[in-house]
Scaffold this motif. Structure first.
Motif, PDB file in Angstrom:
ATOM      1  N   TRP A 199     -74.016 -18.970 -10.632  1.00 30.73           N
ATOM      2  CA  TRP A 199     -73.685 -19.127  -9.214  1.00 30.73           C
ATOM      3  C   TRP A 199     -72.663 -18.103  -8.742  1.00 30.73           C
ATOM      4  CZ3 TRP A 199     -77.671 -21.832  -8.828  1.00 30.73           C
ATOM      5  CH2 TRP A 199     -77.940 -22.949  -9.615  1.00 30.73           C
ATOM      6  N   VAL A 200     -71.662 -17.826  -9.552  1.00 35.44           N
ATOM      7  CA  VAL A 200     -70.615 -16.885  -9.148  1.00 35.44           C
ATOM      8  C   VAL A 200     -71.201 -15.478  -8.965  1.00 35.44           C
ATOM      9  CG1 VAL A 200     -68.436 -15.805  -9.819  1.00 35.44           C
ATOM     10  CG2 VAL A 200     -68.805 -18.238 -10.266  1.00 35.44           C
ATOM     11  N   ALA A 201     -72.009 -15.036  -9.915  1.00 34.97           N
ATOM     12  CA  ALA A 201     -72.622 -13.708  -9.820  1.00 34.97           C
ATOM     13  C   ALA A 201     -73.537 -13.613  -8.601  1.00 34.97           C
ATOM     14  CB  ALA A 201     -73.397 -13.403 -11.096  1.00 34.97           C
ATOM     15  N   ALA A 202     -74.289 -14.682  -8.335  1.00 39.20           N
ATOM     16  CA  ALA A 202     -75.187 -14.687  -7.179  1.00 39.20           C
ATOM     17  C   ALA A 202     -74.393 -14.611  -5.876  1.00 39.20           C
ATOM     18  CB  ALA A 202     -76.063 -15.935  -7.206  1.00 39.20           C
ATOM     19  N   ALA A 203     -73.320 -15.400  -5.783  1.00 35.80           N
ATOM     20  CA  ALA A 203     -72.495 -15.376  -4.571  1.00 35.80           C
ATOM     21  C   ALA A 203     -71.866 -14.000  -4.359  1.00 35.80           C
ATOM     22  CB  ALA A 203     -71.418 -16.451  -4.659  1.00 35.80           C
ATOM     23  N   ASN A 204     -71.432 -13.354  -5.437  1.00 33.49           N
ATOM     24  CA  ASN A 204     -70.833 -12.023  -5.327  1.00 33.49           C
ATOM     25  C   ASN A 204     -71.846 -10.998  -4.844  1.00 33.49           C
ATOM     26  OD1 ASN A 204     -68.338 -12.941  -6.157  1.00 33.49           O
ATOM     27  ND2 ASN A 204     -68.692 -12.446  -8.315  1.00 33.49           N
ATOM     28  N   ARG A 205     -73.075 -11.109  -5.321  1.00 34.89           N
ATOM     29  CA  ARG A 205     -74.117 -10.195  -4.858  1.00 34.89           C
ATOM     30  C   ARG A 205     -74.395 -10.390  -3.368  1.00 34.89           C
ATOM     31  NH1 ARG A 205     -76.134  -5.917  -8.182  1.00 34.89           N
ATOM     32  NH2 ARG A 205     -75.617  -6.503 -10.313  1.00 34.89           N
ATOM     33  N   GLY A 206     -74.467 -11.652  -2.942  1.00 40.02           N
ATOM     34  CA  GLY A 206     -74.689 -11.915  -1.530  1.00 40.02           C
ATOM     35  C   GLY A 206     -73.555 -11.382  -0.667  1.00 40.02           C
ATOM     36  N   TYR A 218     -72.372 -21.245  -3.261  1.00 43.18           N
ATOM     37  CA  TYR A 218     -71.095 -21.937  -3.050  1.00 43.18           C
ATOM     38  C   TYR A 218     -71.271 -23.454  -3.071  1.00 43.18           C
ATOM     39  CZ  TYR A 218     -68.814 -17.533  -1.817  1.00 43.18           C
ATOM     40  OH  TYR A 218     -68.271 -16.263  -1.864  1.00 43.18           O
ATOM     41  N   THR A 219     -72.416 -23.920  -2.591  1.00 46.39           N
ATOM     42  CA  THR A 219     -72.683 -25.359  -2.658  1.00 46.39           C
ATOM     43  C   THR A 219     -72.748 -25.828  -4.103  1.00 46.39           C
ATOM     44  OG1 THR A 219     -73.893 -25.300  -0.554  1.00 46.39           O
ATOM     45  CG2 THR A 219     -74.301 -27.182  -2.005  1.00 46.39           C
ATOM     46  N   GLU A 220     -73.422 -25.061  -4.942  1.00 43.48           N
ATOM     47  CA  GLU A 220     -73.522 -25.412  -6.360  1.00 43.48           C
ATOM     48  C   GLU A 220     -72.156 -25.367  -7.038  1.00 43.48           C
ATOM     49  OE1 GLU A 220     -76.034 -26.546  -7.952  1.00 43.48           O
ATOM     50  OE2 GLU A 220     -77.573 -26.280  -6.406  1.00 43.48           O
ATOM     51  N   LEU A 221     -71.282 -24.493  -6.567  1.00 42.05           N
ATOM     52  CA  LEU A 221     -69.947 -24.378  -7.148  1.00 42.05           C
ATOM     53  C   LEU A 221     -68.983 -25.426  -6.599  1.00 42.05           C
ATOM     54  CD1 LEU A 221     -69.582 -20.487  -7.106  1.00 42.05           C
ATOM     55  CD2 LEU A 221     -69.788 -21.926  -9.135  1.00 42.05           C
ATOM     56  N   GLY A 222     -69.439 -26.193  -5.623  1.00 39.48           N
ATOM     57  CA  GLY A 222     -68.566 -27.194  -5.030  1.00 39.48           C
ATOM     58  C   GLY A 222     -67.597 -26.633  -4.014  1.00 39.48           C
ATOM     59  N   MET A 223     -67.792 -25.386  -3.583  1.00 49.43           N
ATOM     60  CA  MET A 223     -66.931 -24.766  -2.571  1.00 49.43           C
ATOM     61  C   MET A 223     -67.524 -25.039  -1.199  1.00 49.43           C
ATOM     62  SD  MET A 223     -66.100 -21.143  -4.474  1.00 49.43           S
ATOM     63  CE  MET A 223     -65.300 -21.092  -6.080  1.00 49.43           C
ATOM     64  N   THR A 224     -67.302 -26.240  -0.713  1.00 45.25           N
ATOM     65  CA  THR A 224     -67.957 -26.699   0.509  1.00 45.25           C
ATOM     66  C   THR A 224     -67.558 -25.866   1.720  1.00 45.25           C
ATOM     67  OG1 THR A 224     -67.919 -28.922  -0.420  1.00 45.25           O
ATOM     68  CG2 THR A 224     -68.401 -28.722   1.931  1.00 45.25           C
ATOM     69  N   GLU A 225     -66.297 -25.525   1.826  1.00 44.66           N
ATOM     70  CA  GLU A 225     -65.834 -24.776   2.991  1.00 44.66           C
ATOM     71  C   GLU A 225     -66.480 -23.399   3.069  1.00 44.66           C
ATOM     72  OE1 GLU A 225     -61.629 -23.304   5.068  1.00 44.66           O
ATOM     73  OE2 GLU A 225     -61.626 -24.449   3.185  1.00 44.66           O
ATOM     74  N   LEU A 226     -66.525 -22.694   1.937  1.00 43.01           N
ATOM     75  CA  LEU A 226     -67.159 -21.374   1.918  1.00 43.01           C
ATOM     76  C   LEU A 226     -68.656 -21.485   2.206  1.00 43.01           C
ATOM     77  CD1 LEU A 226     -65.406 -19.715  -1.155  1.00 43.01           C
ATOM     78  CD2 LEU A 226     -64.991 -19.274   1.270  1.00 43.01           C
ATOM     79  N   ALA A 227     -69.289 -22.523   1.667  1.00 47.03           N
ATOM     80  CA  ALA A 227     -70.718 -22.720   1.913  1.00 47.03           C
ATOM     81  C   ALA A 227     -70.977 -22.973   3.390  1.00 47.03           C
ATOM     82  CB  ALA A 227     -71.242 -23.867   1.064  1.00 47.03           C
ATOM     83  N   ASN A 228     -70.174 -23.836   4.012  1.00 48.91           N
ATOM     84  CA  ASN A 228     -70.354 -24.133   5.429  1.00 48.91           C
ATOM     85  C   ASN A 228     -70.115 -22.901   6.293  1.00 48.91           C
ATOM     86  OD1 ASN A 228     -70.980 -26.793   4.892  1.00 48.91           O
ATOM     87  ND2 ASN A 228     -68.868 -27.521   5.148  1.00 48.91           N
ATOM     88  N   ASN A 229     -69.141 -22.084   5.900  1.00 48.29           N
ATOM     89  CA  ASN A 229     -68.883 -20.849   6.653  1.00 48.29           C
ATOM     90  C   ASN A 229     -70.079 -19.907   6.585  1.00 48.29           C
ATOM     91  OD1 ASN A 229     -66.332 -21.724   7.352  1.00 48.29           O
ATOM     92  ND2 ASN A 229     -65.317 -20.646   5.671  1.00 48.29           N
ATOM     93  N   ALA A 230     -70.662 -19.783   5.400  1.00 45.08           N
ATOM     94  CA  ALA A 230     -71.819 -18.902   5.248  1.00 45.08           C
ATOM     95  C   ALA A 230     -72.996 -19.393   6.088  1.00 45.08           C
ATOM     96  CB  ALA A 230     -72.219 -18.803   3.778  1.00 45.08           C
ATOM     97  N   TYR A 231     -73.252 -20.699   6.054  1.00 44.46           N
ATOM     98  CA  TYR A 231     -74.368 -21.244   6.831  1.00 44.46           C
ATOM     99  C   TYR A 231     -74.101 -21.170   8.333  1.00 44.46           C
ATOM    100  CZ  TYR A 231     -76.609 -23.007   2.625  1.00 44.46           C
ATOM    101  OH  TYR A 231     -77.239 -23.101   1.410  1.00 44.46           O
ATOM    102  N   LYS A 232     -72.827 -21.320   8.728  1.00 44.77           N
ATOM    103  CA  LYS A 232     -72.504 -21.226  10.141  1.00 44.77           C
ATOM    104  C   LYS A 232     -72.739 -19.814  10.662  1.00 44.77           C
ATOM    105  CE  LYS A 232     -68.845 -22.301  13.469  1.00 44.77           C
ATOM    106  NZ  LYS A 232     -67.460 -22.814  13.658  1.00 44.77           N
ATOM    107  N   VAL A 233     -72.305 -18.818   9.897  1.00 45.09           N
ATOM    108  CA  VAL A 233     -72.551 -17.421  10.283  1.00 45.09           C
ATOM    109  C   VAL A 233     -74.044 -17.143  10.325  1.00 45.09           C
ATOM    110  CG1 VAL A 233     -72.219 -15.025   9.583  1.00 45.09           C
ATOM    111  CG2 VAL A 233     -70.333 -16.643   9.375  1.00 45.09           C
ATOM    112  N   LEU A 234     -74.767 -17.705   9.379  1.00 50.40           N
ATOM    113  CA  LEU A 234     -76.221 -17.505   9.335  1.00 50.40           C
ATOM    114  C   LEU A 234     -76.881 -18.087  10.575  1.00 50.40           C
ATOM    115  CD1 LEU A 234     -78.809 -16.671   7.835  1.00 50.40           C
ATOM    116  CD2 LEU A 234     -78.710 -18.848   6.620  1.00 50.40           C
TER     117      LEU A 234
END
Length: 312
Positions: free
Chosen positions: A192-199, A223-239
């Protein structure tokens, strides 16, 4: 005694001329510099680039400081390019830049270096078959982009700059899409970390490319898989704000039981990939995605499994 002397002379003459009899090295006759250059240009006009390379190499070797030496080095880059020798063409371009950093036509050397790398990994199959170049090693694409970027930044008024900019945009899209392929690979391996960094790398370095929404979706799911809810929500909001029509999909590989895999999906259950969370909304895309998810969850009948879904 005289016969012995004559015989010895004949044997010595035979030994001295043996190399020429058996195709040994012959010294090429001296050819004027201008004649060599004109012969090289004539060969290029006739599309005989192999002969042109031979003439230009001979001109460089015999007249390294002649009046045609610099122009011959430029012509040699193009001749190598046309004979499908990318390594030689790139080396010749680097050599010209190193020897003549203030030459009036140095922009041409940068352009040919970028063009050589641009065409380097385009094989016969990729030219005539619908193969996805974005899944191949992007090393040559990066080299090409760097050369074109140097040309555009240092010589913006060059006649080759407009074409270089167009090719840079293509290469930028290709490199960004390649990063998404790599991120999807990491998602399938649960890295998950490597995938998030690539994105994040795509979002930060390849803006205004078609791969940006995929990069944001990868970031949100990772970020959802990593439990980082805030970062995940930010990414989806920008999307959602920037790409409201984008249909979110999962980049995780669906898992199957051993029985399901061994029976080619006839027996056992296959786990469908989880759809990543995103801000709730009433848009048509969200409703369509929810309908597809509900349909995927429906149980398959035995008759549907046996007939591979043909008669269902």
């Amino acid at each position: 005694m005289r016969f012995v002397k004559v015989s010895a002379a004949l044997v010595l003459a035979t030994l001295l001329s043996a190399c020429s009899w058996w195709g040994g090295d012959k010294l090429a006759p001296d050819v004027p510099e201008q004649q060599l250059y004109e012969e090289a240009l004539s060969a290029m006009d006739d599309d005989n680039y192999a002969l042109a390379v031979e003439k230009l190499q001979l001109l460089e070797a015999r007249y390294p400081f002649g009046q045609y030496s610099e122009q011959a080095q430029l012509e040699l880059i193009y001749a190598y390019f046309k004979t499908y020798e990318p390594e030689s063409a790139s080396a010749a371009a680097d050599r010209f830049v190193r020897l003549h950093p203030n030459h009036a036509n140095i922009d041409y050397a940068y352009y040919m270096k970028g063009l050589t790398a641009f065409e380097q990994d385009r094989s016969f199959l990729t030219r005539y078959l619908p193969l996805d170049e974005t899944q191949r090693d992007p090393g040559a694409a990066r080299d090409s982009f760097d050369s074109f970027a140097t040309l555009v930044s240092r010589y913006p008024e060059s006649e080759y700059a407009p074409d270089a900019q167009k090719r840079m945009q293509y290469l930028k899209n290709r490199l960004a899409t390649h990063e998404i392929h790599v991120a999807a690979y990491y998602m399938k391996r649960q890295a998950w970390v490597a995938a998030a960094n690539r994105g994040r790398y795509v979002v930060e370095n390849f803006q205004e490319t078609p791969a940006v929404p995929d990069a944001l979706a990868v970031m949100g799911e990772a970020y959802t898989e990593l439990g980082m809810t805030e970062l995940a929500n930010n990414a989806y909001k920008v999307l959602e704000l920037n790409f409201p029509d984008y249909e979110v999909r999962s980049f995780k590989e669906p898992r199957s039981t051993l029985l399901n895999t061994a029976t080619f999906g006839l027996l056992g259950e296959a786990e469908t990939p989880a759809v990543p969370a995103r801000p709730t909304g009433s848009s048509g895309a969200s409703k369509a995605k929810a309908a597809e998810t509900d349909e995927a969850k429906e149980e398959r009948s035995w008759f549907d499994r046996i007939t591979f879904g043909i008669f269902d």
